[in-house]
Design a protein around this motif. Structure first.
Motif, PDB file in Angstrom:
ATOM      1  N   HIS A 521      27.835  44.412  41.093  1.00  0.00           N
ATOM      2  CA  HIS A 521      27.530  42.430  40.983  1.00  0.00           C
ATOM      3  C   HIS A 521      27.736  41.977  39.439  1.00  0.00           C
ATOM      4  O   HIS A 521      28.247  41.384  39.073  1.00  0.00           O
ATOM      5  N   LEU A 526      32.246  41.433  42.746  1.00  0.00           N
ATOM      6  CA  LEU A 526      32.063  41.237  43.176  1.00  0.00           C
ATOM      7  C   LEU A 526      31.850  41.558  45.121  1.00  0.00           C
ATOM      8  O   LEU A 526      31.228  41.435  45.563  1.00  0.00           O
ATOM      9  N   ALA A 529      31.060  44.573  46.061  1.00  0.00           N
ATOM     10  CA  ALA A 529      28.693  43.836  46.304  1.00  0.00           C
ATOM     11  C   ALA A 529      28.389  43.413  47.194  1.00  0.00           C
ATOM     12  O   ALA A 529      27.078  43.796  47.910  1.00  0.00           O
ATOM     13  N   TYR A 533      25.461  44.296  49.745  1.00  0.00           N
ATOM     14  CA  TYR A 533      24.413  43.697  49.877  1.00  0.00           C
ATOM     15  C   TYR A 533      24.236  43.396  51.700  1.00  0.00           C
ATOM     16  O   TYR A 533      23.747  43.256  52.337  1.00  0.00           O
ATOM     17  N   GLU A 550      20.387  37.999  45.834  1.00  0.00           N
ATOM     18  CA  GLU A 550      21.113  38.841  45.619  1.00  0.00           C
ATOM     19  C   GLU A 550      22.689  38.209  45.939  1.00  0.00           C
ATOM     20  O   GLU A 550      24.317  37.712  45.481  1.00  0.00           O
ATOM     21  N   ALA A 554      26.151  36.020  44.808  1.00  0.00           N
ATOM     22  CA  ALA A 554      26.869  36.696  44.571  1.00  0.00           C
ATOM     23  C   ALA A 554      28.516  35.634  45.244  1.00  0.00           C
ATOM     24  O   ALA A 554      29.309  35.612  45.717  1.00  0.00           O
TER      25      ALA A 554
END
Length: 662
Positions: A521, A526, A529, A533, A550, A554
């Motif tokens: 991130h 992105l 990431a 996540y 988070e 994102a």
């Protein structure tokens, strides 16, 4: 050169006629105006860095101050020059602070020449160079000691220098010449060769093959060398006997791969003091080298803890000889060891004296470091006990609730036979100690755990956390995930999907995945990431790690507003600042200013009225964030604003709506 007419456009780039600009006076020249404005840009850049990234920069610099043991009287000077370097080199969210400044502020300057120069500052580089020439206008001709490249550098401040001297500083392009970023350090010509040789030696020790990479990575060490001069090597000290020097040199060579340079120099210092007091007759240098190593291990709290028998075997000497020499050395050096021990004990108390937060009456973070350490320690202490309990009960069959209660009472009262820990368990115990430690001790404990048990995800988590090189950091995080999956097994992970965090032994692996997701991130990857996540939320449906916060950011940064909205609805946190204000944010991003957005903002302000002031910049987010908060409190507002600042501040329409409040 073509003469400039009074009605011509002024060549300074202001857009005005020459007669109404630089032609007004023969004293103020175009170049002086440009130079003055370049100085103003640098001041703005420093303010931008401290207003937006002060916490990150201070943490980064504090590590160097600790590692290099900067004395108090030089802290201010060292901090300033290291701050200048950090602005040009330290990356946050995949860009240096200087690059963030160029992106956000580059277009505000009126003069086209300034706007053209500013983007080239992203090429800012540290330089160590010799002053070959200088003129009456302080235009220096510098020759880089590594590349021999010649550069013309204009000094914008009143800073006399000596031709033939040596300088260190950050060079910024300014058209056909360069300028120093804020200032520089120079030394007279008489020291040039010695300093040049010292910088070359630092380069050789760094294992960096590229001089530019060395200058960028080890700039604080070079500053330290310029400010304080070289630390005396064993060869520079006066010895009573050549044999004494031989021991010092053998000790240096032996310890090179075991401890850092500071500890090695401490060992040489102690040996030198011992020689001055005792003047020992050295028959076998290896006996004294082994004794010094053992002395250092006992004195330094994060030592390797090698036993006398192990050292005796390694050096081919008797353990009784080593023991006798150690007792004698400890007795002779009692005064020095007591003094050093006192300094070591006091150093932690002094660490934060210069980093106190000065704020308004509404909010003041007191004893932040102690609160945060206490919070972290208690969290890992609890996990440590849960893991011990999990390990103790994993192979037991309890027939009744009374059996379970009896067992738990024994554990609480520490009764019953102690089970011998496996290497894996010993390693994790060391890693819990590491999480409750700081600095070099933390690193040493992580490395010691790896030696005991290589498949320890938390060891790689800790080493990655303290790694400054992003390439190496990513490799360590991927290794943490790899060994975690290997240790748990993919089948086990799949079978316990949804509730993995509840099994304490999986938490190092879960931490590794979370840390890697945050790393992706922060480096603007992105899509990767988000995938990490989302996998974490599948593994832990209750989201004990706070992954959803988070992931929401994102999603918004990626323009995935529907997914962000679905995430908010799934966890339904309307009573928190996160939930309440993010509902406002999503409504505005998807539909603009609507009656629904107005109603949501009204509800959000009822939940926490402090958030808007921090998002709008009416109140500054403090350097140190609160370690805990209550719902509806100002502490909660600070944490929300810090986490979501980029989502709001980057969109003037959002801030305008927030400001109007309707």
């Amino acid at each position: 050169m073509k003469k400039i007419g009074r009605n011509d456009l002024c060549p300074c780039g202001s857009g005005k006629k020459y007669k109404n600009c630089c032609g007004k006076s023969n004293v103020i020249t175009m170049e002086s105006l440009i130079e003055k404005e370049l100085m103003n840009v640098q001041v703005d850049l420093l303010k931008f860095a401290l207003e937006n990234y002060e916490e990150e920069v201070n943490e980064f610099i504090a590590d160097w101050i600790e590692d290099l043991d900067i004395p108090e009287e030089a802290l201010e000077m060292f901090y300033f020059f290291t701050l200048v370097w950090a602005i040009t080199d330290f990356e946050i969210y995949g860009k240096t602070i200087l690059e963030h400044f160029i992106d956000k502020k580059g277009s505000k300057w009126n003069r086209p020449r300034i706007r053209n120069i500013l983007p080239t500052w992203s090429q800012a580089k540290p330089s160590v160079a010799i002053i070959e020439e200088q003129d009456e206008n302080q235009l220096l001709t510098l020759e880089d000691i590594f590349t021999n490249e010649i550069k013309k550098v204009k000094v914008l401040e009143d800073h006399p220098v000596e031709t033939g001297g040596i300088v260190v500083g950050i060079l910024l392009p300014a058209g056909e010449i360069f300028i120093f970023f804020t200032s520089f350090i120079d030394l007279p010509a008489g020291l040039t060769e010695k300093v040049k040789k010292g910088v070359y030696q630092l380069f050789e020790k760094s294992d960096e093959g590229n001089p530019n990479e060395f200058l960028s990575t080890f700039y604080p060490e070079i500053l330290h060398f310029f400010i304080f001069g070289p630390n005396p090597a064993a060869e520079d000290l006066e010895w009573l006997s050549p044999k004494h020097l031989e021991v010092a040199q053998e000790f240096q060579d032996y310890m090179e791969d075991i401890y850092d340079e500071v500890i090695i120099k401490l060992g040489v210092y102690l040996w030198h003091q011992y020689c001055l007091k005792k003047n020992p007759k050295v028959m076998k240098p290896s006996v004294y080298v082994a004794t010094l190593r053992y002395l250092i291990d006992q004195f330094i709290p994060y030592g390797e803890w090698v036993t006398q028998n192990e050292l005796a075997e390694e050096f081919g000497i008797s353990s009784s000889s080593l023991s006798a020499k150690y007792r004698d050395m400890e007795k002779v050096l009692k005064e020095e060891l007591d003094e050093l021990e006192e300094k070591l004990a006091n150093s932690a108390d002094e660490m934060y004296d210069d980093f106190q937060h000065e704020g308004d009456d509404e909010f003041l973070v007191e004893n932040f470091a102690e609160e945060e350490d206490s919070f972290i320690n208690s969290r890992f202490s609890m996990e440590r006990e849960l893991l011990r309990l999990e390990n103790e009960t994993s192979n037991r069959d309890f027939e009744t609730m009374d059996d379970i209660q009896t067992f738990l009472n024994q554990q609480v009262n520490q009764q019953g036979a102690k089970r011998i820990l496996s290497n894996k368990e010993k390693a994790q115990e060391l890693l819990y100690d590491a999480y409750e430690s700081t600095g070099n001790k933390r690193i040493e404990l992580a490395k010691k755990a790896l030696k005991l048990y290589p498949n320890s995800p938390d060891a790689y988590n800790i080493l990655a956390e303290l790694e400054l090189n992003v390439v190496k950091e990513e490799k360590l995080l991927l290794k943490a995930i790899e060994v975690g999956e290997k240790e748990l097994g993919k089948k086990f992970i799949e079978e316990n999907k949804g509730y993995l965090w509840g099994i304490v032994s999986t938490r190092p692996y879960m931490r590794a995945k979370y840390n890697y997701a945050v790393f992706l991130h922060e480096t603007d990857r992105l899509a990767e990431a988000i995938r990490q996540y989302e996998e974490l939320l599948q593994l832990d449906l209750n989201d004990n790690q706070g992954v959803r916060y988070e992931l929401f950011i994102a999603y918004v940064e990626s323009g995935l507003f529907k997914k962000a909205e679905a995430l908010l609805k799934k966890y339904n946190e309307t009573t928190t600042a996160n939930g309440a204000y993010n509902l406002v944010l999503i409504e505005l991003l998807q539909n603009g200013v609507t009656n629904k957005a107005k109603q949501l903002l009204k509800k959000a302000k009822q939940q926490n009225p402090y958030v808007p002031d921090y998002l709008l910049g009416k109140k500054d987010i403090p350097m140190y964030l609160p370690s805990h908060y209550q719902l509806g409190s100002e502490s909660e507002a600070i944490i929300y604003a810090d986490n979501h600042w980029t989502l709001w501040a980057g969109n003037p329409k959002l801030l305008d709506f927030l400001k109007k409040g309707k």
